[in-house]
Scaffold this motif. Structure first.
Motif, mmCIF file in Angstrom:
data_model
loop_
_atom_site.group_PDB
_atom_site.id
_atom_site.type_symbol
_atom_site.label_atom_id
_atom_site.label_comp_id
_atom_site.label_asym_id
_atom_site.label_seq_id
_atom_site.Cartn_x
_atom_site.Cartn_y
_atom_site.Cartn_z
ATOM 1 N N VAL A 1 1.006 -1.277 -0.187
ATOM 2 C CA VAL A 1 -0.052 -0.008 0.013
ATOM 3 C C VAL A 1 0.784 1.243 0.038
ATOM 4 O O VAL A 1 0.531 2.259 -0.727
ATOM 5 N N GLN A 2 1.961 1.149 0.810
ATOM 6 C CA GLN A 2 2.722 2.443 0.823
ATOM 7 C C GLN A 2 3.634 2.791 -0.291
ATOM 8 O O GLN A 2 3.549 3.661 -0.845
ATOM 9 N N VAL A 3 3.985 1.579 -0.955
ATOM 10 C CA VAL A 3 4.720 1.763 -2.342
ATOM 11 C C VAL A 3 3.813 2.409 -3.549
ATOM 12 O O VAL A 3 4.131 3.461 -4.013
ATOM 13 N N VAL A 4 2.525 1.700 -3.446
ATOM 14 C CA VAL A 4 1.693 2.429 -4.469
ATOM 15 C C VAL A 4 1.346 3.959 -4.238
ATOM 16 O O VAL A 4 1.172 4.698 -5.088
ATOM 17 N N THR A 5 0.863 4.119 -2.826
ATOM 18 C CA THR A 5 0.494 5.476 -2.666
ATOM 19 C C THR A 5 1.523 6.416 -2.547
ATOM 20 O O THR A 5 1.516 7.521 -2.899
#
Ligand code: HEM
Ligand code: FES
Lengths: 219, 162
Positions: free
Chosen positions: A46-50
């Motif tokens: 999630v952190q990579v995408v956002t």
């Protein structure tokens, strides 16, 4: 029909073997605490995408960092949502990774043959904390500025080499544009690369050694 | 297939289907905002349309094109920039005409040359008359004019930016 294509693909790639090794593993009877590692992995994704999305509008310069974050919050559609997810998932990830470590600790799952898994886990925990520390500065608001001033000062109290550490973190004696860009580089390039690589090793070891069982009483 | 195998197989199917459904929902919940987020600047209406005051009409000389310069600031995302404009105000008995100083050939800046009684363009040697009509050179049409209005004796022009 689908299986015909899968077998054709498998003939050329061995993908079914990979799938079975990763997902059809034999595991002992475990409980919900054993999902915390996967939860950590999910939160990292999630952190990579956002994070990638935020980098589309964020500018790591003292002149524009604050305004660019303001723009994300009020000028870009769903910007508040993307930043909000990145913000909350960051705190949640630190919490979940920590709980995962506690589960491993209290179940004694760090013992032979899983010591290396534990050591790579320690690297992951430290890198995750580093992500929180470096990310906090990026909005370049009052809270960010002073939190980093305090945080780097604490690092500066190390006996002997403290002053060097402080200067290395800040890129000089004071918090400045140089600090912002090096924190940015650490936050989006160095630490994610470390985490990605070490997650690879960590998961390889988890799969190769199998999951430990829940310890029995008096074991 | 034994009974427990059948139970396992149907449970497996259920888990797979549930995981796929939950994954699809989460993918949509994140994916649609993400697309909106990326496309956001392209979906913005953008542009401005404003009446800019140039000063009292009486203060402009009659029959001589008089330059007037101003700047307009614009905000694009986190970036604030300014753009400068020069226009020529031409007052006569008929009223007032405000000409753009952008050459209609390839957008160079024209200037009024009183000795030649013409606007000249430095780029390809064009000449325009006091009313903006083409006298010489490659420009395909006369100089652009601004829409004007007068309020309480003040001259305003309408500036439209893309
Ligand atoms: C980014 C952070 C991390 C991720 C993505 C991650 C991921 C995982 C996953 C998916 C598993 C499979 C079993 C389970 O989920 O319980 C696992 C197991 C394990 N993790 Fe982590 N982990 C992280 C951090 C840590 C930390 C901080 C430690 C300890 C310092 C650690 C030590 C271990 C050990 C020893 C195992 C093997 C447990 C067993 O075999 O029962 N991990 N990890
Ligand atoms: S741009 Fe003015 S003559 Fe070509």
């Amino acid at each position: 029909m689908a299986s015909k294509w899968i077998s054709r693909l498998d003939e050329r790639t061995g993908i079914v073997g990979v799938y079975k090794t990763v997902f059809d593993r034999k595991i002992p009877k475990v409980n919900w605490w054993f999902t915390l590692g996967s939860a950590s992995l999910f939160l990292f994704s999630v952190q990579v995408v956002t994070g990638i999305l935020l980098s589309v509008y964020y500018v790591p310069s003292p002149d524009h960092a604050y305004d660019s974050v303001q723009y994300i919050m009020t000028g870009v559609q769903f910007g508040w949502l993307i930043r909000g997810i990145h913000h909350w998932a960051a705190s949640l990830m630190v919490l979940v990774v920590f709980l995962h470590m506690l589960r491993v600790f209290f179940y004694g799952a760090y013992k032979y043959p899983r010591e290396i898994t534990w050591v790579t886990g320690v690297v992951l925990l430290l890198a995750t904390l580093g992500m929180g520390f470096t990310g906090y500065l990026l909005p370049w608001n009052q809270k960010a500025y002073w939190a980093t001033t305090v945080g780097t000062s604490i690092a500066g109290t190390v006996p002997g080499i403290g002053d060097f550490i402080l200067r290395a973190l800040r890129g000089g004696t004071d918090l400045s544009a140089v600090t912002l860009t090096r924190f940015f580089a650490a936050h989006v390039w160095m630490l994610p690369l470390v985490i990605l690589t070490v997650i690879g090793i960590h998961l390889y070891l988890v799969i190769r050694n199998g999951i430990s069982a829940v310890p029995k009483d008096h074991e | 297939m034994s009974e427990s195998d059948a139970v396992n197989a149907s449970r497996r199917k259920f888990v797979t289907a549930t995981a796929a459904a939950v994954g699809a929902v989460m993918g949509t919940v994140v994916g649609v905002p993400a697309l909106g987020y990326l496309a956001s600047p392209a979906l913005e209406a953008g542009g401005t349309d404003a009446w800019v005051p140039l000063g009292k009409l009486d203060s402009f000389p009659v029959a001589v094109p008089t330059p007037f310069s101003f700047t307009r600031s614009r905000v694009n995302g986190w970036d604030k920039s300014t753009r400068s404009y020069t226009v020529y105000v031409l007052r006569d008995e008929a009223g007032v005409k405000v000409l753009s100083s952008r050459c209609t050939h390839l957008s160079c800046q024209v200037t009024w040359q009183a000795d030649q009684n013409a606007f000249t363009c430095p780029c390809h040697d064009a000449k325009f008359g006091a009313q903006g009509e083409v006298l010489h050179g490659p420009p395909p049409k006369p100089l652009d004019t601004y829409e004007t209005k007068i309020e309480d004796g003040t001259l305003l022009i309408r500036v439209v930016e893309a």
